[in-house]
Design an enzyme around this catalytic site. Sequence first.
Site, PDB file in Angstrom:
ATOM      1  N   VAL A  11       0.825  -1.210   0.000  1.00 35.54           N
ATOM      2  CA  VAL A  11       0.000   0.000   0.000  1.00 35.54           C
ATOM      3  C   VAL A  11       0.859   1.260   0.000  1.00 35.54           C
ATOM      4  CG1 VAL A  11      -1.686   1.294   1.365  1.00 35.54           C
ATOM      5  CG2 VAL A  11      -1.897  -1.187   1.155  1.00 35.54           C
ATOM      6  N   THR A  86      -0.984  -4.342   9.537  1.00 33.27           N
ATOM      7  CA  THR A  86      -1.841  -4.600  10.704  1.00 33.27           C
ATOM      8  C   THR A  86      -2.238  -6.071  10.664  1.00 33.27           C
ATOM      9  OG1 THR A  86      -3.761  -3.842   9.419  1.00 33.27           O
ATOM     10  CG2 THR A  86      -2.779  -2.264  10.922  1.00 33.27           C
ATOM     11  N   GLU A 151      -7.381   2.512   1.987  1.00 37.55           N
ATOM     12  CA  GLU A 151      -7.123   2.221   0.562  1.00 37.55           C
ATOM     13  C   GLU A 151      -8.043   1.102   0.087  1.00 37.55           C
ATOM     14  OE1 GLU A 151      -5.709  -0.789  -0.488  1.00 37.55           O
ATOM     15  OE2 GLU A 151      -5.539  -1.599   1.544  1.00 37.55           O
ATOM     16  N   PHE A 152      -8.315   1.130  -1.209  1.00 37.05           N
ATOM     17  CA  PHE A 152      -9.147   0.079  -1.810  1.00 37.05           C
ATOM     18  C   PHE A 152      -8.445  -0.493  -3.029  1.00 37.05           C
ATOM     19  CE2 PHE A 152     -11.880   3.127   0.368  1.00 37.05           C
ATOM     20  CZ  PHE A 152     -12.591   2.294   1.218  1.00 37.05           C
ATOM     21  N   GLU A 155      -4.629  -5.845  -5.658  1.00 41.62           N
ATOM     22  CA  GLU A 155      -3.340  -6.276  -6.182  1.00 41.62           C
ATOM     23  C   GLU A 155      -3.521  -6.652  -7.648  1.00 41.62           C
ATOM     24  OE1 GLU A 155      -1.285  -9.094  -3.798  1.00 41.62           O
ATOM     25  OE2 GLU A 155      -1.704  -7.981  -1.962  1.00 41.62           O
ATOM     26  N   ALA A 255     -17.481 -17.856  -8.916  1.00 38.45           N
ATOM     27  CA  ALA A 255     -17.269 -18.949  -7.953  1.00 38.45           C
ATOM     28  C   ALA A 255     -15.851 -19.468  -8.107  1.00 38.45           C
ATOM     29  CB  ALA A 255     -18.279 -20.048  -8.211  1.00 38.45           C
ATOM     30  N   CYS A 263      -5.856  -9.252   2.330  1.00 39.39           N
ATOM     31  CA  CYS A 263      -6.892  -8.397   2.938  1.00 39.39           C
ATOM     32  C   CYS A 263      -8.141  -9.130   3.405  1.00 39.39           C
ATOM     33  CB  CYS A 263      -7.295  -7.307   1.952  1.00 39.39           C
ATOM     34  SG  CYS A 263      -5.987  -6.131   1.652  1.00 39.39           S
ATOM     35  N   LYS A 266      -7.881 -11.500   6.573  1.00 38.19           N
ATOM     36  CA  LYS A 266      -7.482 -10.743   7.769  1.00 38.19           C
ATOM     37  C   LYS A 266      -8.580  -9.737   8.157  1.00 38.19           C
ATOM     38  CE  LYS A 266      -4.390  -7.363   6.853  1.00 38.19           C
ATOM     39  NZ  LYS A 266      -4.880  -6.050   7.248  1.00 38.19           N
TER      40      LYS A 266
END
Length: 449
Positions: A11, A86, A151-152, A155, A255, A263, A266
Site C-alpha cells: 500500500v 496490521t 485504501e481500496f 493487487e 465462484a 486483505c 485478515k
Amino acid sequence: MKLVMVGSGYVGLVSGVCFADFGFDVTCVDVDESKIARLEAGELPIYEPGLDQLLAENVQAGRLRFSTDLATAAADADAVFIAVGTPSRRGDGEADLTYVFEAARQVARVAKPGTVVVIKSTVVVGTCRKVKEIIATERPGLDFSVASNPEFLREGSAIEDFMRPDRVVIGVHDKRGESALRRAYRPLYLRDSPMVVTTLENAELIKYASNAFLAMKVTFINEVADLCETVGGNVQEVAKAIGLDGRIGSKFLHAGPGFGGSCFPKDTRAFAATGQKHNTPLRLIETVISVNEDRKRRMAEKILEPLGSNPEGKKVAVLGIAFKPNTDDVREAPSLDIVPRLLEAGAIVAAHDPEAREQARPLLNEVTWADDAYDAVKDADVVAILTEWNEYRGLDLKRVAKLMRGNTLVDLRNIYKQEDLEETGLLYISVGRPRAGTPRLHAVSAKTA
Ligand code: UDX
C-alpha cells in the site's frame, strides 16, 4: 506538498509512487534496509504491473526517494501517511496495531507544527482517535491533525485503482486534515472521482464493511455454486443473470476455491472480532469466515476425488499458486491450504505459477516446481487450475492430455467450458457447473483419448 509514506509495503509503495506521479515530493520510508536498498536500485520488492516503470520515471524526475530514516523524512513533511502492516493477532483475529502506534510515536517526535498524520493502514474503529492521543502524549503542545484515508487497491490493478478509484474516503476531525487530503487527491477530483469526507470512525468502518461485503459476495456465489452442482444448475449462468440486477451488480460473483489474499481473510476476522468486542456480533461475517475455511478443505477433496481411494504416489499438477492472477502474493492463498492436503493424502504435487514461485517455495517444501504449465502436467493423473492466470486460459488442451498420465482437468476458476475439451479426451470438473458424463473415479491412469 511534501508527503512521507511510513511503510513501503504494498500500500505504501503504490500510494507513494502514485502521489509522486501526481507531482508531489514523496519519500517512502521503511525499517527494512534491504528493501530500501533494492528500491533505491530501482528494484521492486513486489510484483505489480506497471509499478516499475512509474517508479523509475518519478525517481528520475526527482520527486520520489526512499529512506530508512523516518526522523529526517518526517521532519519537514506536510502529511505523513502511516501504511504499515496490521496483521491478524494470533488467537482472537483482532488486528495487531503495534506497528501503527509505534510509527505514530516516531512521527510525533519530529513532526513540524501543522503536520497531518494520515492513517492508511487498515485499522479497526477507534484507532485514529487513539493515534491522536498517542501523538498528544508523546509530544504535548504539538499542533497536528489526524486523518483516516483507507485504501481500496486491488493487487494486480493497484495503479489503475489509485488513479481511477470508485471513491476516495477521507475521515477527519478538523478542516486542516480535510484540506490536506483534498489537496493530495486534487488530480482525482479533476477526474470526477467521488470524495467521501466523513468522520474518523466512519472512514475506519467503511474500509472493513467494504471488504467484508465483497468477501460475503464471493462466499455467497460459492455456496450457490455448491447447490448448482447438486441440483444440476450452472453457476455462471445464474451469476450472470443475478448480476444484471443493478442492485446486485455483476462483479465478485465468480465462484472459485474461496477467497484469499492479504486483505479479505485478515479483514473479515478483524471485523468479526470488533463486533464481538463491542458485544454486537457480526454473525453473517462470522459465517463467511467459516464457510470459506471449509471450502478450501472441500476443494482439496474435489481434486483428490478422481484419484480414487488411494491417491498415494499419484501425481497432481497444480497450475497457479498466487491467491489471484497478476500478483506474486501468496498470503492466505487457497493453494497454501489445498496443496498440503494433497500431499498429506499421499499425492505427488508438481506446481507452476508465473510469478509466485519464489514466494511460495519456502512454504511448500515437498512440491516440485515446473518451469511452465506443460512441464507441470507431464505424467500428471490430475491437473488442477487454482489461479486464473491468462497463460492458463489458452492452453493447448490436446497437448496437455497427451502429456498427462491420467485424464482429469479440475478447473477451480471456471476458465474453460465443456466445449473447449471436446476431442481432447479430458474429463472436466469445474465449480458449480454440470459435469459431462460420469466421472471415471478409479481409472485415472488409463487415457480415454
Ligand atoms: C481486496 C479488495 O478488493 C481491495 O479493495 C482491498 O483494499 C484489498 O483487498 P485484493 O486482496 O487485491 O483486493 O483482491 P481481490 O481482487 O479483491 O480478490 C480477493 C479474493 O477474492 C481473491 O482470492 C479472489 O480470487 C477472490 N475472488 C474475487 C473470487 O473468488 N471471486 C470473485 O468474483 C472475486
